[in-house]
Motif scaffolding. Structure first.
Motif, PDB file in Angstrom:
ATOM      1  N   GLY A   1       0.815  -1.212   0.000  1.00 26.11           N
ATOM      2  CA  GLY A   1       0.000   0.000   0.000  1.00 26.11           C
ATOM      3  C   GLY A   1       0.847   1.260   0.000  1.00 26.11           C
ATOM      4  O   GLY A   1       0.502   2.257  -0.658  1.00 26.11           O
ATOM      5  N   GLN A   2       1.974   1.235   0.718  1.00 32.92           N
ATOM      6  CA  GLN A   2       2.870   2.401   0.746  1.00 32.92           C
ATOM      7  C   GLN A   2       3.560   2.586  -0.604  1.00 32.92           C
ATOM      8  O   GLN A   2       3.727   3.722  -1.076  1.00 32.92           O
ATOM      9  CB  GLN A   2       3.896   2.219   1.856  1.00 32.92           C
TER      10      GLN A   2
ATOM     11  N   GLN B   1       2.306   1.814  -3.428  1.00 30.00           N
ATOM     12  CA  GLN B   1       1.295   2.368  -4.316  1.00 30.00           C
ATOM     13  C   GLN B   1       1.182   3.876  -4.133  1.00 30.00           C
ATOM     14  O   GLN B   1       1.031   4.630  -5.101  1.00 30.00           O
ATOM     15  CB  GLN B   1      -0.055   1.712  -4.053  1.00 30.00           C
ATOM     16  N   ARG B   2       1.253   4.346  -2.888  1.00 29.11           N
ATOM     17  CA  ARG B   2       1.173   5.789  -2.622  1.00 29.11           C
ATOM     18  C   ARG B   2       2.354   6.527  -3.249  1.00 29.11           C
ATOM     19  O   ARG B   2       2.189   7.629  -3.777  1.00 29.11           O
ATOM     20  CB  ARG B   2       1.145   6.040  -1.116  1.00 29.11           C
TER      21      ARG B   2
ATOM     22  N   MET C   1      -5.085  -1.511  -7.990  1.00 26.07           N
ATOM     23  CA  MET C   1      -5.193  -2.221  -6.710  1.00 26.07           C
ATOM     24  C   MET C   1      -4.819  -3.696  -6.803  1.00 26.07           C
ATOM     25  O   MET C   1      -4.927  -4.417  -5.821  1.00 26.07           O
ATOM     26  CB  MET C   1      -6.645  -2.121  -6.192  1.00 26.07           C
TER      27      MET C   1
ATOM     28  N   LEU D   1      -2.560  -5.481  -4.166  1.00 32.59           N
ATOM     29  CA  LEU D   1      -2.879  -5.325  -2.743  1.00 32.59           C
ATOM     30  C   LEU D   1      -3.807  -6.437  -2.257  1.00 32.59           C
ATOM     31  O   LEU D   1      -4.633  -6.951  -2.997  1.00 32.59           O
ATOM     32  CB  LEU D   1      -3.542  -3.968  -2.501  1.00 32.59           C
TER      33      LEU D   1
ATOM     34  N   ILE E   1      -6.653  -4.378   2.511  1.00 33.09           N
ATOM     35  CA  ILE E   1      -5.921  -3.139   2.221  1.00 33.09           C
ATOM     36  C   ILE E   1      -6.539  -2.460   1.008  1.00 33.09           C
ATOM     37  O   ILE E   1      -6.656  -1.243   0.953  1.00 33.09           O
ATOM     38  CB  ILE E   1      -4.430  -3.439   1.982  1.00 33.09           C
ATOM     39  N   ARG E   2      -6.952  -3.261   0.019  1.00 32.57           N
ATOM     40  CA  ARG E   2      -7.513  -2.720  -1.214  1.00 32.57           C
ATOM     41  C   ARG E   2      -8.768  -1.900  -0.942  1.00 32.57           C
ATOM     42  O   ARG E   2      -8.937  -0.802  -1.479  1.00 32.57           O
ATOM     43  CB  ARG E   2      -7.839  -3.874  -2.171  1.00 32.57           C
TER      44      ARG E   2
ATOM     45  N   LYS F   1      -9.723  -0.309   1.754  1.00 31.60           N
ATOM     46  CA  LYS F   1      -9.387   0.952   2.418  1.00 31.60           C
ATOM     47  C   LYS F   1      -8.715   1.917   1.454  1.00 31.60           C
ATOM     48  O   LYS F   1      -9.001   3.119   1.445  1.00 31.60           O
ATOM     49  CB  LYS F   1      -8.474   0.681   3.616  1.00 31.60           C
ATOM     50  N   THR F   2      -7.835   1.376   0.614  1.00 29.25           N
ATOM     51  CA  THR F   2      -7.062   2.218  -0.298  1.00 29.25           C
ATOM     52  C   THR F   2      -7.930   2.803  -1.404  1.00 29.25           C
ATOM     53  O   THR F   2      -7.664   3.899  -1.901  1.00 29.25           O
ATOM     54  CB  THR F   2      -5.906   1.397  -0.908  1.00 29.25           C
TER      55      THR F   2
ATOM     56  N   GLU G   1      -9.342   5.998  -0.141  1.00 28.11           N
ATOM     57  CA  GLU G   1      -8.265   6.975   0.050  1.00 28.11           C
ATOM     58  C   GLU G   1      -7.784   7.524  -1.293  1.00 28.11           C
ATOM     59  O   GLU G   1      -7.528   8.727  -1.442  1.00 28.11           O
ATOM     60  CB  GLU G   1      -7.107   6.320   0.806  1.00 28.11           C
ATOM     61  N   LEU G   2      -7.673   6.659  -2.289  1.00 26.87           N
ATOM     62  CA  LEU G   2      -7.215   7.092  -3.608  1.00 26.87           C
ATOM     63  C   LEU G   2      -8.212   8.062  -4.238  1.00 26.87           C
ATOM     64  O   LEU G   2      -7.814   9.078  -4.827  1.00 26.87           O
ATOM     65  CB  LEU G   2      -7.012   5.876  -4.508  1.00 26.87           C
TER      66      LEU G   2
END
Length: 356
Positions: free
Chosen positions: A132-133, A135-136, A156, A159, A163-164, A166-167, A170-171
């Motif tokens: 996830g980090q 990806q950021r 995604m 991931l 995690i996917r 949540k991300t 956020e994305l």
């Protein structure tokens, strides 16, 4: 994009795709492997040259521009981070290649790190980060050049599921904050429906339907879309009553007619298909009232999925019907189990008639 076609020798990968994507919109291209979605994305990025058709961005024809001259950035599913560089250096790489001043690079990199909440990891190498980090960091590197169009290729896929989920949210938040136009390619239906404001379903190089996630899910225009986007029950039958506001359909899979409260363009006596989503079907212990829109069968499988239970019910005709039932509604009564006889019921507005 207008009339885009891409052929590889005798294979047509993209067949005359025309599509308008709105400024600052997150648009998803959804399809299975080989549907043409990734080839379409690569043409937008400039990595593949269209066989015919034009690509327009903010009123400018960019069809002939090489990738490095397009105001477009692409984030790959592998993230493609340089393993020997720090997070900060990875994000700064594109700006250094363009000859941006050192002070501006520093400011823009720190701004991008803050945006993706990775400022504390600026000195780390990619192997020291979670998926996830990473990806950021890849997202920050894509955004730091301030593109007019951001392309996401299966963002995604690397991931884990928790995690996917949540991300995804956020994305979307980050992209809305930046205000960039974004086109995302994915084969994951849930991902497309969670993140995109609009989406297009692709098959065999064509866009077969596009609209908001709700429009495409609730009113599919074909059996393919109904079955591809989520799960559905399909019944084949013949129109026996055709009125302006409703139709009745006789299906050999059902002992009683299907009553659908919308008109159709197909003629009386024509064969059609009816789509009913699992969440629109009730599972009952006793027969419902009325002569239409219910069936009788035996429970052949039950899967408990946390908040819902998925029932597979085998009808006398042999067809299996899937019903998704809220777990809470089953807690107040004895839940039907394997081999129990049950009755299935659905409303007249739960069914969609499909001609193809």
């Amino acid at each position: 994009m207008d009339g885009l076609v891409k052929t590889f020798d005798d294979t047509v990968a993209v067949r005359g795709v025309s599509l308008d994507v709105r400024r600052h919109e997150l648009f998803a291209l959804l399809g299975s492997s080989g549907s043409g979605k990734s080839t379409l994305l690569r043409m937008l990025a400039g990595f593949e040259e269209p066989s015919s058709g034009r690509i327009w961005l903010d009123g400018e024809d960019i069809t002939a521009l090489p990738p490095y001259r397009r105001p477009v950035n692409m984030m790959f599913q592998s993230y493609a981070l340089f393993p020997h560089m720090s997070v900060e250096a990875n994000i700064a790489f594109g700006l250094r290649q363009e000859g941006v001043a050192r002070r501006e690079i520093r400011e823009r990199v720190m701004e991008a790190l803050a945006l993706v909440q990775m400022a504390d990891y600026a000195r780390r190498r990619p192997h020291q980060l979670s998926g996830g980090q990473q990806q950021r960091v890849a997202l920050a590197r894509s955004l730091v050049k301030r593109p007019k169009l951001l392309l996401l290729d299966e963002p995604m896929s690397a991931l884990d599921k928790q995690i996917r989920q949540k991300t995804q949210i956020e994305l979307v938040r980050i992209l809305e904050q930046v205000g960039v136009t974004c086109i995302m390619v994915t084969h994951d239906q849930e991902e497309a429906m969670t993140m995109a404001g609009r989406l297009a379903v692709m098959s065999d190089g064509r866009i077969v339907q596009h609209g908001t996630p709700y429009e495409v899910y609730a009113v599919p225009n074909s059996r393919f879309v109904a079955g591809f986007l989520g799960t559905t029950n399909l019944f084949t039958g013949v129109i026996t009553v055709d009125e302006a506001d409703h139709v009745r359909i006789e299906s050999p899979a059902l002992a009683r007619p299907l009553h659908v409260n919308h008109g159709v363009s197909e003629a009386l006596g024509m064969q059609v298909h009816v789509s009913i989503r699992p969440e629109d079907i009730e599972v009952l212990r006793t027969p419902p009232e009325g002569e239409v829109n219910w069936a009788q069968g035996v429970v052949s499988h039950v899967a408990w999925l946390g908040g819902t239970a998925s029932y597979q019910v085998r009808l006398a005709s042999g067809q299996a019907v899937i019903a998704s039932v809220p777990a809470r509604s089953l807690a107040h009564a004895e839940a039907p189990g394997m081999q129990d006889e049950v009755f299935l019921s659905w409303s007249s507005d739960a069914a969609t008639v499909l001609s193809s």
